[in-house]
Design an enzyme around this catalytic site. Structure first.
Site, PDB file in Angstrom:
ATOM      1  N   LYS A  39      70.024 112.018  43.625  1.00 41.81           N
ATOM      2  CA  LYS A  39      71.351 112.156  44.256  1.00 41.81           C
ATOM      3  C   LYS A  39      71.446 113.510  44.953  1.00 41.81           C
ATOM      4  CE  LYS A  39      73.254 113.967  39.941  1.00 41.81           C
ATOM      5  NZ  LYS A  39      73.776 113.583  38.628  1.00 41.81           N
ATOM      6  N   ARG A 137      84.068 110.863  31.419  1.00 41.57           N
ATOM      7  CA  ARG A 137      84.066 110.812  32.881  1.00 41.57           C
ATOM      8  C   ARG A 137      84.123 109.332  33.243  1.00 41.57           C
ATOM      9  NH1 ARG A 137      79.139 113.898  35.910  1.00 41.57           N
ATOM     10  NH2 ARG A 137      78.031 112.036  35.292  1.00 41.57           N
ATOM     11  N   TYR A 272      80.876 144.091  55.887  1.00 41.65           N
ATOM     12  CA  TYR A 272      82.330 143.924  55.729  1.00 41.65           C
ATOM     13  C   TYR A 272      82.850 144.673  54.505  1.00 41.65           C
ATOM     14  CZ  TYR A 272      82.185 139.905  58.949  1.00 41.65           C
ATOM     15  OH  TYR A 272      82.034 139.090  60.028  1.00 41.65           O
ATOM     16  N   MET A 320      78.439 135.362  56.615  1.00 35.99           N
ATOM     17  CA  MET A 320      78.222 133.924  56.808  1.00 35.99           C
ATOM     18  C   MET A 320      76.764 133.622  57.162  1.00 35.99           C
ATOM     19  SD  MET A 320      80.079 131.265  59.448  1.00 35.99           S
ATOM     20  CE  MET A 320      81.688 131.374  58.723  1.00 35.99           C
TER      21      MET A 320
HETATM   22  C1  LIG Z   1      72.938 113.866  37.528  1.00 37.04           C
HETATM   23  C2  LIG Z   1      72.746 112.887  36.454  1.00 37.04           C
HETATM   24  C3  LIG Z   1      71.553 112.862  35.704  1.00 37.04           C
HETATM   25  C4  LIG Z   1      70.483 113.919  35.821  1.00 37.04           C
HETATM   26  O1  LIG Z   1      70.914 115.088  35.156  1.00 37.04           O
HETATM   27  P1  LIG Z   1      69.915 116.310  34.915  1.00 37.04           P
HETATM   28  O2  LIG Z   1      70.691 117.250  34.087  1.00 37.04           O
HETATM   29  O3  LIG Z   1      69.599 116.866  36.272  1.00 37.04           O
HETATM   30  O4  LIG Z   1      68.723 115.763  34.251  1.00 37.04           O
HETATM   31  C5  LIG Z   1      71.371 111.828  34.804  1.00 37.04           C
HETATM   32  N1  LIG Z   1      72.324 110.889  34.626  1.00 37.04           N
HETATM   33  C6  LIG Z   1      73.499 110.904  35.300  1.00 37.04           C
HETATM   34  C7  LIG Z   1      74.513 109.836  35.029  1.00 37.04           C
HETATM   35  C8  LIG Z   1      73.753 111.902  36.219  1.00 37.04           C
HETATM   36  O5  LIG Z   1      74.911 111.922  36.885  1.00 37.04           O
END
Ligand SMILES: *Cc1c(COP(=O)(O)O)cnc(C)c1O
Length: 395
Positions: A39, A137, A272, A320
């Site tokens: 992801k 969640r 800055y 930036m």
């Molecule tokens: C992001 C995620 C993972 C991976 O988590 P890590 O800590 O990077 O291993 C696994 N399961 C779910 C549901 C996640 O959202």
């Protein structure tokens, strides 16, 4: 895109990634499947390239967060199973089926929506049931008084037309944290998860093919939780405290170049706000790396950038597009010299800690104007710029 090289770039070491995959695979053994979490553009590493490698190495599953991320992989010849961990609107169910993408189902309402849509388009949607065992969640709530209704809801969801419940999973909240309390919490989550699975399987009279829950912390610390498949993200990329212990290597090195050097007299305010004032004749290098590239402005005037002559102090506010480093005692570092912001010589874990965050946030923050350079057998095999400038179109 070569125009932006020699500015700031991210080297993605595919050999390190392959090493990490193989090391983890060896750890879990041949009977446990491997899902690579890709992801957020594979935590900033480039999900297409990472997924291609995982596919070629024989990984079993990928996970992304949204349908757009999943379809991007399908359009780039990733044919292996892909699970969407997050929400997909019901209007997209036909696309999920068309692209053969597995969807997490997190509650009764969504199970019904997905079922209705799947029936409408005469298809079967592959799903994994998500159980909330304490992350609070997403997922069917099953703890305490919710156990029976949770189990019932899951059974109902699995029996709806148009849905094929291939798997069931949960997510740990503190598996990567130290201490007895976190251990007890994780064990409670795991026990609840297996209780739910047993109750559901008994009621339905059939078994889930893939039961999974082990994220990075659990892959590193809780062998019992591996079940049918593990689901690490961070470990695959080689960051965090467990990566070192398991012999994994950091995959990304974020590099920049000294673009300009100037020498200022004592008493000169830099950048800055003038938060840094030179106290002697000072040789300052400008790096074309700022918060729009993914630097954290909260690190201003308190972090170090690795040069070939050792760590150089970053001076003044981070801008930036640029930041300044102190090269007074490093005459060998000159205009054109490469520096490492994080990577093999400058641990991302330390930089993340200094910024009050976790390595995940640093690699995810590397922005689209930073080209990714893919390295295999020590050679550059591919370059990718995420800006929409034609050369990288078609991605
Ligand atoms: C992001 C995620 C993972 C991976 O988590 P890590 O800590 O990077 O291993 C696994 N399961 C779910 C549901 C996640 O959202």
């Amino acid at each position: 895109m070569d125009s932006t090289l020699k500015r700031t770039w991210a080297e993605i070491d595919l050999d390190a990634l392959a090493h990490n995959y193989k090391t983890l695979k060896e750890r879990i053994g041949k009977d446990v499947k491997f899902l690579g979490v890709v992801k957020a553009d594979a935590y900033g590493h480039g999900s297409v390239r990472v997924s291609r490698l995982l596919q070629s190495l024989g990984a079993d599953y990928l996970a992304v967060s949204s349908i757009d991320e999943a379809v991007e992989l399908r359009l780039n010849n990733i044919t292996m199973p892909i699970l969407i961990l997050g929400h997909t609107p019901r209007e997209q169910v036909a696309n999920l089926i068309k692209y053969n993408i597995t969807q997490a189902v997190t509650c009764k309402a969504k199970a019904i929506e997905y079922s209705e849509e799947a029936v409408k388009c005469h298809g079967i949607l592959k799903i994994h049931i998500k159980v909330d065992t304490g992350m609070s969640r997403l997922g069917y709530l099953c703890d305490g008084d919710y156990f029976n209704t949770g189990v019932e809801g899951i059974c109902e969801g699995c029996s709806l037309p148009g849905l094929d419940a291939e798997g069931i999973f949960t997510h740990f909240a503190v598996s990567d944290e130290p201490g007895d309390e976190c251990k007890a919490y994780t064990e409670h989550q795991f026990k609840l998860f297996t209780d739910v699975i047993n109750a559901v399987e008994e009621k339905l009279g059939q078994k889930f093919l893939i039961r999974h829950c082990a994220n990075t912390g659990a892959v590193a610390k809780y062998k019992d939780t591996w079940l049918d498949m593990v689901r690490p993200g961070l470990l695959l990329y080689g960051y965090g405290e467990f990566a070192g212990e398991l012999g994994l290597k950091p995959v990304m090195s974020l590099m920049s170049t000294v673009s300009t050097i100037k020498i200022y007299p004592a008493g000169t305010a830099i950048s800055y706000g003038g938060i840094f004032k030179t106290d002697r004749k000072t040789r300052i290098g400008v790096l074309p790396y700022g918060y729009a590239d993914g630097f954290f402005r909260c690190l201003s005037n308190r972090c170090e950038i690795m040069t070939k002559a050792g760590p150089a102090k970053q001076r003044g506010k981070i801008c930036m597009d640029m930041c300044m480093i102190d090269l007074t005692d490093m005459p060998s570092v000159d205009v054109g010299s490469e520096v490492e912001i994080f990577g093999k010589n400058n641990s991302i874990n330390d930089l993340a800690a200094l910024a009050g965050t976790i390595p995940y946030e640093l690699t995810c923050a590397v922005s689209k104007r930073v080209p990714r350079i893919y390295i295999r057998d020590g050679e550059v095999v591919e370059k990718e710029l995420l800006l929409r400038n034609g050369e990288s179109a078609g991605r």
